[in-house]
Design a protein around this motif. Sequence first.
Motif, mmCIF file in Angstrom:
data_model
loop_
_atom_site.group_PDB
_atom_site.id
_atom_site.type_symbol
_atom_site.label_atom_id
_atom_site.label_comp_id
_atom_site.label_asym_id
_atom_site.label_seq_id
_atom_site.Cartn_x
_atom_site.Cartn_y
_atom_site.Cartn_z
ATOM 1 N N ASN A 4 -0.811 -15.516 -12.053
ATOM 2 C CA ASN A 4 -0.647 -14.566 -10.969
ATOM 3 C C ASN A 4 -0.314 -13.179 -11.516
ATOM 4 N N TYR A 5 -1.260 -12.608 -12.288
ATOM 5 C CA TYR A 5 -1.042 -11.282 -12.827
ATOM 6 C C TYR A 5 -2.395 -10.613 -13.042
ATOM 7 N N SER A 6 -2.359 -9.300 -13.278
ATOM 8 C CA SER A 6 -3.559 -8.568 -13.613
ATOM 9 C C SER A 6 -3.185 -7.425 -14.527
ATOM 10 N N SER A 7 -3.984 -7.208 -15.568
ATOM 11 C CA SER A 7 -3.737 -6.099 -16.465
ATOM 12 C C SER A 7 -4.280 -4.791 -15.889
ATOM 13 N N VAL A 8 -4.969 -4.878 -14.770
ATOM 14 C CA VAL A 8 -5.504 -3.696 -14.105
ATOM 15 C C VAL A 8 -4.480 -3.188 -13.093
ATOM 16 N N SER A 9 -4.045 -1.936 -13.260
ATOM 17 C CA SER A 9 -3.070 -1.351 -12.336
ATOM 18 C C SER A 9 -3.740 -0.501 -11.276
ATOM 19 N N GLU A 10 -4.985 -0.075 -11.514
ATOM 20 C CA GLU A 10 -5.732 0.699 -10.539
ATOM 21 C C GLU A 10 -7.233 0.493 -10.762
ATOM 22 N N ILE A 91 -7.882 3.988 -6.903
ATOM 23 C CA ILE A 91 -7.046 3.329 -5.904
ATOM 24 C C ILE A 91 -6.176 2.314 -6.640
ATOM 25 N N SER A 92 -4.924 2.217 -6.239
ATOM 26 C CA SER A 92 -4.006 1.303 -6.912
ATOM 27 C C SER A 92 -4.394 -0.153 -6.653
ATOM 28 N N PHE A 93 -3.884 -1.035 -7.484
ATOM 29 C CA PHE A 93 -4.162 -2.461 -7.348
ATOM 30 C C PHE A 93 -3.751 -2.962 -5.958
ATOM 31 N N TYR A 94 -2.528 -2.597 -5.530
ATOM 32 C CA TYR A 94 -2.037 -3.049 -4.226
ATOM 33 C C TYR A 94 -2.710 -2.299 -3.074
ATOM 34 N N GLY A 95 -3.086 -1.042 -3.345
ATOM 35 C CA GLY A 95 -3.832 -0.299 -2.329
ATOM 36 C C GLY A 95 -5.187 -0.921 -2.081
ATOM 37 N N CYS A 96 -5.818 -1.386 -3.144
ATOM 38 C CA CYS A 96 -7.113 -2.064 -3.034
ATOM 39 C C CYS A 96 -6.963 -3.373 -2.270
ATOM 40 N N ALA A 97 -5.892 -4.114 -2.579
ATOM 41 C CA ALA A 97 -5.639 -5.374 -1.875
ATOM 42 C C ALA A 97 -5.406 -5.129 -0.389
ATOM 43 N N ALA A 98 -4.671 -4.064 -0.068
ATOM 44 C CA ALA A 98 -4.397 -3.729 1.333
ATOM 45 C C ALA A 98 -5.681 -3.338 2.055
ATOM 46 N N GLN A 99 -6.541 -2.558 1.400
ATOM 47 C CA GLN A 99 -7.800 -2.139 2.018
ATOM 48 C C GLN A 99 -8.697 -3.347 2.286
ATOM 49 N N LEU A 100 -8.773 -4.244 1.313
ATOM 50 C CA LEU A 100 -9.567 -5.461 1.495
ATOM 51 C C LEU A 100 -9.024 -6.298 2.644
ATOM 52 N N PHE A 101 -7.698 -6.459 2.696
ATOM 53 C CA PHE A 101 -7.093 -7.279 3.741
ATOM 54 C C PHE A 101 -7.398 -6.721 5.127
ATOM 55 N N PHE A 102 -7.134 -5.429 5.332
ATOM 56 C CA PHE A 102 -7.307 -4.856 6.670
ATOM 57 C C PHE A 102 -8.775 -4.808 7.088
ATOM 58 N N PHE A 103 -9.657 -4.458 6.155
ATOM 59 C CA PHE A 103 -11.072 -4.396 6.521
ATOM 60 C C PHE A 103 -11.606 -5.785 6.867
ATOM 61 N N THR A 104 -11.270 -6.794 6.055
ATOM 62 C CA THR A 104 -11.719 -8.165 6.319
ATOM 63 C C THR A 104 -11.126 -8.691 7.612
ATOM 64 N N TRP A 105 -9.863 -8.383 7.868
ATOM 65 C CA TRP A 105 -9.204 -8.796 9.104
ATOM 66 C C TRP A 105 -9.929 -8.218 10.311
ATOM 67 N N PHE A 163 -7.364 -11.766 -5.248
ATOM 68 C CA PHE A 163 -6.411 -11.085 -6.124
ATOM 69 C C PHE A 163 -5.521 -12.044 -6.926
ATOM 70 N N ARG A 164 -5.800 -13.328 -6.838
ATOM 71 C CA ARG A 164 -5.133 -14.263 -7.749
ATOM 72 C C ARG A 164 -5.909 -14.351 -9.057
ATOM 73 N N LEU A 165 -7.134 -13.815 -9.071
ATOM 74 C CA LEU A 165 -7.962 -13.809 -10.272
ATOM 75 C C LEU A 165 -7.447 -12.777 -11.278
ATOM 76 N N PRO A 166 -7.601 -13.039 -12.567
ATOM 77 C CA PRO A 166 -7.240 -12.032 -13.575
ATOM 78 C C PRO A 166 -8.335 -10.973 -13.710
ATOM 79 N N TYR A 167 -7.938 -9.702 -13.726
ATOM 80 C CA TYR A 167 -8.861 -8.594 -13.930
ATOM 81 C C TYR A 167 -8.461 -7.944 -15.250
#
Length: 323
Positions: A4-10, A91-105, A163-167
């Motif tokens: 549960n980590y990623s070396s990509v921060s943005e 875009i930040s890692f968490y910003g990207c996750a938030a964008q994906l979540f809201f758009f998919t929702w 986002f559980r995948l390693p990037y």
Amino acid sequence: MYTNYSSVSEYIILGLSTRPELEKFIFITFLIIYIVAIIGNLMILILTNIDPGLNTPMYFFLGFLSFLDICSTSATLPKMLTDYVSKTKTISFYGCAAQLFFFTWLTSTELLLLAVMAYDRYVAIVNPLRYVAIINRKVCICVTTAISITGSVNSTTHTSFTFRLPYCDDNKINHFFCDIMPLLKLSCADTYLNEVVLFIADVILGMFCFLLICISYVFIINTITKIRSTKGKQKAFSTCASHITIVSMYYGAVIFTYIRPRSSLSLEKDKIVSALYAVFIPTLNPIIYSLRNKEVKDAFKRMVRVIVPKISTIKINKVQLTL
């Protein structure tokens, strides 16, 4: 299971085109589209809430559709437009996750809403005497709440699996927003399970809704053909024409993007099709519904007749105070 980590921060979002000479054209075009989408959908949302003539379940759902369109375009376009101005395109890692979540929702909820709107038309045309008993405001609120929760569950599943995948190395997203397939392309792990989950979820959600819409319209068309007067047939069909148009465009784009063989995947084609259902269809929704719907046009005229005299009175008062 993956760590549960990623070396990509943005991430770096490449956008619709990597050609610098097209950036100004793309920016102006999508800025205009965004403004039109917000104004058009906001107008529909206001009309369906304040005009007594639109105080029916059909227009309650239309207002909710406009709300979803405002939110879905706002989940992607402001960031895209900002990127073209700032030139950073990050875009930040968490910003990207938030964008994906809201758009998919929002898109998942819209798929379900289109099916609900088809059922609403089915009850109104096939069983009009029981329409008020079956579809009332309480039912509308419960249904919109239920499909919103279902959409959020679907979105949470996709976001968590993505986002559980390693990037590990590459952080350039070949898209104009954080979408599932471009992100899976960047992962340095096997994404087969993610693709299976995505396909199953989209088939269950998309095909179930599409099947419900098709069944509803089989009964609707059968009922309309039995109406003797031509005027009656035209009136019944006019209440469905806008919905059929939107469903055809929306499902066509979504099916092309998600429900197709892995061998046919093309991110360049996906960007164009994604722009269709993420940007252009939400912009066209209020235009299609207002141009094809006499009640919406009449409500808009009533609103203008109320607003214009008030504006004129305010201007006259300001002139008198200045004098």
